[in-house]
Design a protein around this motif. Structure first.
Motif, PDB file in Angstrom:
ATOM      1  N   THR A  42       0.862  -1.174   0.000  1.00  0.00           N
ATOM      2  CA  THR A  42       0.000   0.000   0.000  1.00  0.00           C
ATOM      3  C   THR A  42       0.896   1.220   0.000  1.00  0.00           C
ATOM      4  OG1 THR A  42      -1.688  -1.175   1.286  1.00  0.00           O
ATOM      5  CG2 THR A  42      -1.827   1.242   1.233  1.00  0.00           C
ATOM      6  N   LEU A  43       0.697   2.094  -0.976  1.00  0.00           N
ATOM      7  CA  LEU A  43       1.453   3.331  -1.060  1.00  0.00           C
ATOM      8  C   LEU A  43       0.909   4.306  -0.024  1.00  0.00           C
ATOM      9  CD1 LEU A  43       3.577   5.053  -2.642  1.00  0.00           C
ATOM     10  CD2 LEU A  43       1.678   5.776  -4.109  1.00  0.00           C
ATOM     11  N   LEU A  44       1.783   4.817   0.844  1.00  0.00           N
ATOM     12  CA  LEU A  44       1.347   5.790   1.842  1.00  0.00           C
ATOM     13  C   LEU A  44       1.045   7.123   1.165  1.00  0.00           C
ATOM     14  CD1 LEU A  44       3.710   5.270   4.917  1.00  0.00           C
ATOM     15  CD2 LEU A  44       1.529   4.191   4.409  1.00  0.00           C
ATOM     16  N   GLN A  45      -0.009   7.760   1.636  1.00  0.00           N
ATOM     17  CA  GLN A  45      -0.419   9.048   1.109  1.00  0.00           C
ATOM     18  C   GLN A  45       0.557  10.126   1.553  1.00  0.00           C
ATOM     19  OE1 GLN A  45      -4.169  10.351   2.675  1.00  0.00           O
ATOM     20  NE2 GLN A  45      -4.204  12.201   1.450  1.00  0.00           N
ATOM     21  N   LYS A  46       0.913  11.008   0.615  1.00  0.00           N
ATOM     22  CA  LYS A  46       1.746  12.168   0.968  1.00  0.00           C
ATOM     23  C   LYS A  46       0.812  13.319   1.294  1.00  0.00           C
ATOM     24  CE  LYS A  46       6.188  11.543  -0.924  1.00  0.00           C
ATOM     25  NZ  LYS A  46       7.341  12.326  -1.110  1.00  0.00           N
ATOM     26  N   GLU A  47       1.114  14.000   2.395  1.00  0.00           N
ATOM     27  CA  GLU A  47       0.299  15.132   2.811  1.00  0.00           C
ATOM     28  C   GLU A  47       1.173  16.370   2.957  1.00  0.00           C
ATOM     29  OE1 GLU A  47      -3.095  14.500   5.446  1.00  0.00           O
ATOM     30  OE2 GLU A  47      -2.237  12.526   5.866  1.00  0.00           O
ATOM     31  N   GLN A  48       0.596  17.506   2.612  1.00  0.00           N
ATOM     32  CA  GLN A  48       1.285  18.786   2.709  1.00  0.00           C
ATOM     33  C   GLN A  48       1.431  19.185   4.176  1.00  0.00           C
ATOM     34  OE1 GLN A  48       2.276  18.903  -0.794  1.00  0.00           O
ATOM     35  NE2 GLN A  48       2.524  20.915   0.071  1.00  0.00           N
ATOM     36  N   VAL A  86      -4.689   3.399   7.410  1.00  0.00           N
ATOM     37  CA  VAL A  86      -4.768   2.880   8.780  1.00  0.00           C
ATOM     38  C   VAL A  86      -4.167   1.475   8.787  1.00  0.00           C
ATOM     39  CG1 VAL A  86      -6.294   2.290  10.695  1.00  0.00           C
ATOM     40  CG2 VAL A  86      -6.854   4.228   9.211  1.00  0.00           C
ATOM     41  N   LEU A  87      -3.222   1.258   9.697  1.00  0.00           N
ATOM     42  CA  LEU A  87      -2.519  -0.016   9.803  1.00  0.00           C
ATOM     43  C   LEU A  87      -2.764  -0.633  11.172  1.00  0.00           C
ATOM     44  CD1 LEU A  87       0.870   1.212   8.273  1.00  0.00           C
ATOM     45  CD2 LEU A  87      -1.013   0.071   7.082  1.00  0.00           C
ATOM     46  N   PRO A  88      -2.647  -1.962  11.271  1.00  0.00           N
ATOM     47  CA  PRO A  88      -2.832  -2.596  12.585  1.00  0.00           C
ATOM     48  C   PRO A  88      -1.617  -2.386  13.481  1.00  0.00           C
ATOM     49  CG  PRO A  88      -2.230  -4.241  10.952  1.00  0.00           C
ATOM     50  CD  PRO A  88      -2.395  -2.934  10.214  1.00  0.00           C
ATOM     51  N   LYS A  89      -1.847  -2.340  14.789  1.00  0.00           N
ATOM     52  CA  LYS A  89      -0.713  -2.179  15.701  1.00  0.00           C
ATOM     53  C   LYS A  89       0.144  -3.434  15.669  1.00  0.00           C
ATOM     54  CE  LYS A  89      -2.730  -3.663  20.065  1.00  0.00           C
ATOM     55  NZ  LYS A  89      -2.916  -3.301  21.451  1.00  0.00           N
ATOM     56  N   GLY A  90       1.385  -3.281  16.079  1.00  0.00           N
ATOM     57  CA  GLY A  90       2.318  -4.403  16.059  1.00  0.00           C
ATOM     58  C   GLY A  90       3.449  -4.150  15.086  1.00  0.00           C
ATOM     59  N   ARG A  91       3.891  -5.205  14.420  1.00  0.00           N
ATOM     60  CA  ARG A  91       5.047  -5.128  13.513  1.00  0.00           C
ATOM     61  C   ARG A  91       4.625  -4.557  12.159  1.00  0.00           C
ATOM     62  NH1 ARG A  91       8.791  -8.483  10.139  1.00  0.00           N
ATOM     63  NH2 ARG A  91      10.820  -8.155  11.102  1.00  0.00           N
ATOM     64  N   LEU A  92       5.321  -3.509  11.727  1.00  0.00           N
ATOM     65  CA  LEU A  92       5.058  -2.877  10.433  1.00  0.00           C
ATOM     66  C   LEU A  92       6.341  -2.873   9.612  1.00  0.00           C
ATOM     67  CD1 LEU A  92       3.023   0.244  11.635  1.00  0.00           C
ATOM     68  CD2 LEU A  92       2.124  -1.928  10.790  1.00  0.00           C
ATOM     69  N   THR A  93       6.206  -3.157   8.309  1.00  0.00           N
ATOM     70  CA  THR A  93       7.356  -3.188   7.407  1.00  0.00           C
ATOM     71  C   THR A  93       7.114  -2.223   6.253  1.00  0.00           C
ATOM     72  OG1 THR A  93       7.724  -5.511   7.975  1.00  0.00           O
ATOM     73  CG2 THR A  93       8.831  -4.675   6.009  1.00  0.00           C
ATOM     74  N   GLU A 163       2.507   1.365  18.179  1.00  0.00           N
ATOM     75  CA  GLU A 163       1.376   1.596  19.080  1.00  0.00           C
ATOM     76  C   GLU A 163       0.342   2.485  18.381  1.00  0.00           C
ATOM     77  OE1 GLU A 163       0.824   0.276  22.117  1.00  0.00           O
ATOM     78  OE2 GLU A 163       2.652  -0.899  21.849  1.00  0.00           O
ATOM     79  N   PRO A 164      -0.909   2.470  18.834  1.00  0.00           N
ATOM     80  CA  PRO A 164      -1.924   3.331  18.229  1.00  0.00           C
ATOM     81  C   PRO A 164      -1.504   4.794  18.243  1.00  0.00           C
ATOM     82  CG  PRO A 164      -2.965   1.710  19.646  1.00  0.00           C
ATOM     83  CD  PRO A 164      -1.477   1.587  19.862  1.00  0.00           C
ATOM     84  N   GLY A 165      -1.788   5.479  17.150  1.00  0.00           N
ATOM     85  CA  GLY A 165      -1.454   6.887  17.021  1.00  0.00           C
ATOM     86  C   GLY A 165      -1.348   7.285  15.563  1.00  0.00           C
ATOM     87  N   GLN A 166      -0.942   8.521  15.330  1.00  0.00           N
ATOM     88  CA  GLN A 166      -0.768   9.070  13.988  1.00  0.00           C
ATOM     89  C   GLN A 166       0.722   9.304  13.755  1.00  0.00           C
ATOM     90  OE1 GLN A 166      -3.284   9.514  11.657  1.00  0.00           O
ATOM     91  NE2 GLN A 166      -4.430   8.354  13.202  1.00  0.00           N
ATOM     92  N   TYR A 167       1.225   8.844  12.616  1.00  0.00           N
ATOM     93  CA  TYR A 167       2.652   8.860  12.336  1.00  0.00           C
ATOM     94  C   TYR A 167       2.952   9.481  10.974  1.00  0.00           C
ATOM     95  CZ  TYR A 167       2.965   5.417  16.105  1.00  0.00           C
ATOM     96  OH  TYR A 167       2.896   4.776  17.316  1.00  0.00           O
ATOM     97  N   GLY A 181      -1.801   5.926  10.114  1.00  0.00           N
ATOM     98  CA  GLY A 181      -2.322   5.812  11.461  1.00  0.00           C
ATOM     99  C   GLY A 181      -2.251   4.361  11.899  1.00  0.00           C
ATOM    100  N   VAL A 182      -2.147   4.130  13.180  1.00  0.00           N
ATOM    101  CA  VAL A 182      -2.121   2.777  13.731  1.00  0.00           C
ATOM    102  C   VAL A 182      -3.285   2.659  14.710  1.00  0.00           C
ATOM    103  CG1 VAL A 182      -0.818   1.143  15.140  1.00  0.00           C
ATOM    104  CG2 VAL A 182       0.373   2.556  13.449  1.00  0.00           C
ATOM    105  N   LYS A 183      -4.072   1.633  14.544  1.00  0.00           N
ATOM    106  CA  LYS A 183      -5.224   1.391  15.443  1.00  0.00           C
ATOM    107  C   LYS A 183      -5.137   0.020  16.041  1.00  0.00           C
ATOM    108  CE  LYS A 183      -8.336   4.765  13.895  1.00  0.00           C
ATOM    109  NZ  LYS A 183      -9.561   5.336  14.056  1.00  0.00           N
TER     110      LYS A 183
END
Length: 183
Positions: A42-48, A86-93, A163-167, A181-183
């Motif tokens: 999934t390509l992450l969205q770029k935001e200004q 939005v991604l699940p909490k835990g291990r992210l690659t 952990e849950p939050g906005q990154y 975001g992580v939920k």
């Protein structure tokens, strides 16, 4: 019968080798993809972003000496309280395309967590006050991660316990960040 069995095994091995050699690299420099559990990306969205400053307003009180209590904060701000990804909490690659992977990854990109305030996400860059002095954030690497070379111009980045939050992930330009975001 033996020929059919041999042909089926050969096809299965070729498909397995093809699946293992899947390339997860984003197309352009500065792009970030997350590798999902099902081996899709999934390509992450770029935001200004914008850089905004705010004051505690103590300097506006017409009492001598209150200006010494005034503090100013400088924040990197993104509109909206949440990222669309939005991604699940835990291990992210992630795979981050930087155009060159010969430098220390910490010098090329940064991963940080936003503080959410009303309808915006912000990251404090600096704080200044007459009595407290100046405190500035010189790094965007505040989220623990491991990075290694991937291909010729990318990094493979793993966050073990998101952990849950906005990154955000910042790569080539402070005016745009890739958010999740992580939920």
């Amino acid at each position: 019968m033996k020929k059919k069995l041999f042909l089926m095994m050969l096809v299965a091995m070729a498909m397995s080798a093809f699946a293992q050699s899947k390339n997860f690299e984003p197309e352009f420099i500065g792009q970030v993809v997350v590798i999902n559990a099902d081996s899709t990306t999934t390509l992450l969205q770029k935001e200004q972003t914008s850089i905004k400053s705010s004051s505690s307003k103590f300097g506006m009180i017409p009492i001598p000496g209150t200006g010494f209590l005034d503090k100013t904060k400088v924040n990197l701000t993104v509109k909206g309280a949440e990222s669309k990804t939005v991604l699940p909490k835990g291990r992210l690659t992630f795979v981050i395309k930087t155009g060159d992977n010969k430098k220390d990854p910490k010098d090329v990109f940064g991963i940080f967590q936003f503080e959410v305030k009303k309808s915006k996400r912000q990251y404090q860059l600096a704080e200044a006050g007459v009595l407290s002095g100046v405190k500035s954030t010189m790094t965007f690497n505040t989220v623990p991660s491991e990075a290694k070379k991937y291909g010729e111009d990318c990094y493979l980045v793993v966050i073990e316990n998101a952990e849950p939050g906005q990154y955000a992930i910042i790569t080539t330009d402070i005016s745009q960040v890739s958010t999740f975001g992580v939920k």
